[in-house]
Design a protein around this motif. Sequence first.
Motif, PDB file in Angstrom:
ATOM      1  N   LYS A  23       0.847  -1.187   0.000  1.00  0.00           N
ATOM      2  CA  LYS A  23       0.000   0.000   0.000  1.00  0.00           C
ATOM      3  C   LYS A  23       0.884   1.238   0.000  1.00  0.00           C
ATOM      4  CE  LYS A  23      -3.446  -2.466   2.720  1.00  0.00           C
ATOM      5  NZ  LYS A  23      -4.150  -2.561   4.012  1.00  0.00           N
ATOM      6  N   ILE A  24       0.408   2.279  -0.664  1.00  0.00           N
ATOM      7  CA  ILE A  24       1.139   3.547  -0.727  1.00  0.00           C
ATOM      8  C   ILE A  24       0.201   4.662  -0.295  1.00  0.00           C
ATOM      9  CG2 ILE A  24       2.253   5.239  -2.225  1.00  0.00           C
ATOM     10  CD1 ILE A  24       3.200   2.923  -3.968  1.00  0.00           C
ATOM     11  N   ARG A  57       2.117   2.036 -16.716  1.00  0.00           N
ATOM     12  CA  ARG A  57       3.210   1.171 -16.256  1.00  0.00           C
ATOM     13  C   ARG A  57       2.705  -0.165 -15.714  1.00  0.00           C
ATOM     14  NH1 ARG A  57       8.099   4.213 -14.771  1.00  0.00           N
ATOM     15  NH2 ARG A  57       7.855   6.355 -15.521  1.00  0.00           N
ATOM     16  N   GLY A  58       1.389  -0.317 -15.621  1.00  0.00           N
ATOM     17  CA  GLY A  58       0.819  -1.565 -15.143  1.00  0.00           C
ATOM     18  C   GLY A  58       1.047  -1.817 -13.659  1.00  0.00           C
ATOM     19  N   ILE A  59       1.219  -0.748 -12.887  1.00  0.00           N
ATOM     20  CA  ILE A  59       1.463  -0.884 -11.449  1.00  0.00           C
ATOM     21  C   ILE A  59       0.155  -1.232 -10.750  1.00  0.00           C
ATOM     22  CG2 ILE A  59       2.174   0.346  -9.360  1.00  0.00           C
ATOM     23  CD1 ILE A  59       3.908   2.146 -11.242  1.00  0.00           C
ATOM     24  N   ARG A  60       0.168  -2.281  -9.940  1.00  0.00           N
ATOM     25  CA  ARG A  60      -1.026  -2.686  -9.193  1.00  0.00           C
ATOM     26  C   ARG A  60      -0.713  -2.641  -7.703  1.00  0.00           C
ATOM     27  NH1 ARG A  60      -5.132  -1.464 -11.423  1.00  0.00           N
ATOM     28  NH2 ARG A  60      -6.217  -2.742  -9.876  1.00  0.00           N
ATOM     29  N   MET A  70      -8.617   8.151 -10.397  1.00  0.00           N
ATOM     30  CA  MET A  70      -7.863   7.674  -9.241  1.00  0.00           C
ATOM     31  C   MET A  70      -8.251   6.234  -8.904  1.00  0.00           C
ATOM     32  SD  MET A  70      -7.954  11.182  -6.961  1.00  0.00           S
ATOM     33  CE  MET A  70      -7.347  10.420  -5.445  1.00  0.00           C
ATOM     34  N   TRP A  71      -9.539   5.941  -8.962  1.00  0.00           N
ATOM     35  CA  TRP A  71      -9.990   4.577  -8.679  1.00  0.00           C
ATOM     36  C   TRP A  71      -9.387   3.596  -9.684  1.00  0.00           C
ATOM     37  CZ3 TRP A  71     -12.214   1.855  -4.939  1.00  0.00           C
ATOM     38  CH2 TRP A  71     -12.675   0.561  -5.251  1.00  0.00           C
ATOM     39  N   GLU A  72      -9.406   3.961 -10.961  1.00  0.00           N
ATOM     40  CA  GLU A  72      -8.857   3.082 -11.992  1.00  0.00           C
ATOM     41  C   GLU A  72      -7.363   2.845 -11.789  1.00  0.00           C
ATOM     42  OE1 GLU A  72     -10.388   1.363 -14.420  1.00  0.00           O
ATOM     43  OE2 GLU A  72     -12.245   2.018 -13.436  1.00  0.00           O
ATOM     44  N   ALA A  73      -6.680   3.832 -11.206  1.00  0.00           N
ATOM     45  CA  ALA A  73      -5.239   3.693 -10.988  1.00  0.00           C
ATOM     46  C   ALA A  73      -4.913   2.880  -9.738  1.00  0.00           C
ATOM     47  CB  ALA A  73      -4.592   5.070 -10.883  1.00  0.00           C
TER      48      ALA A  73
END
Length: 222
Positions: free
Chosen positions: A1-2, A26-29, A49-52
């Motif tokens: 988590k960030i 970048r495909g960061i999950r 933001m939700w999609e990211a």
Amino acid sequence: KILFLDDNATVNRKRMKEICRDIRARGIRVAMGCLGSLSLYDRGMMEEMWEAGFRWIHYGVESGDDALLASIHKKVSRDDARRIIAETRALGFRVRTSWILDLPGTTREQLQRTTDFILETRTEEIRLHHLALRMGSSLYDAYPAQPSSQYIHHGRQNQNLSQVPDEEMAATIEGLVRELGASHALVRNADEFLDMEALKRRSPGLKIASLCPLRYGLGWEA
């Protein structure tokens, strides 16, 4: 988590949208959370933001009374706050709200409107504060004879500037947390966050009402 522990991560919509688009590209999950402002709420930005991967946001609502909100320059009304909280939760975000119960000049009626609004909205996380006068704020300038500490978690740092006597204020807070006990686990000491399993037994959904520093990262996942 960030956690984006920016002063306010949503102040610059263009910047936040660019961050979100870069994260997706970048495909960061990873699950993310941030501090936000009711007055800067933008549904389109929140959807991006939700999609990211953003799953949590903290709104400093502070009061449920329009006159008090205007006195601290919040630029939103109680109705605005209600709508924004509802829309944010409908998008899927876990929402923390913080409240200052002893704003200068607060009357019994205004305090009641705030406690009623807290009970109405019942966000997933609720942080109850005493007033901390921060340097650079209009309230700090209006009440200069105050302690030097700026740490918001020190409890009451100054004299009671509301119109509600201390004993009545304390009784109101206790009544509020009793009401919240039907839906939230009350945390009075930050050490309680050291035993998360015990906290989950008290509230499986980790709905928390806190009178102390509230741990980040509760209940939001990628």
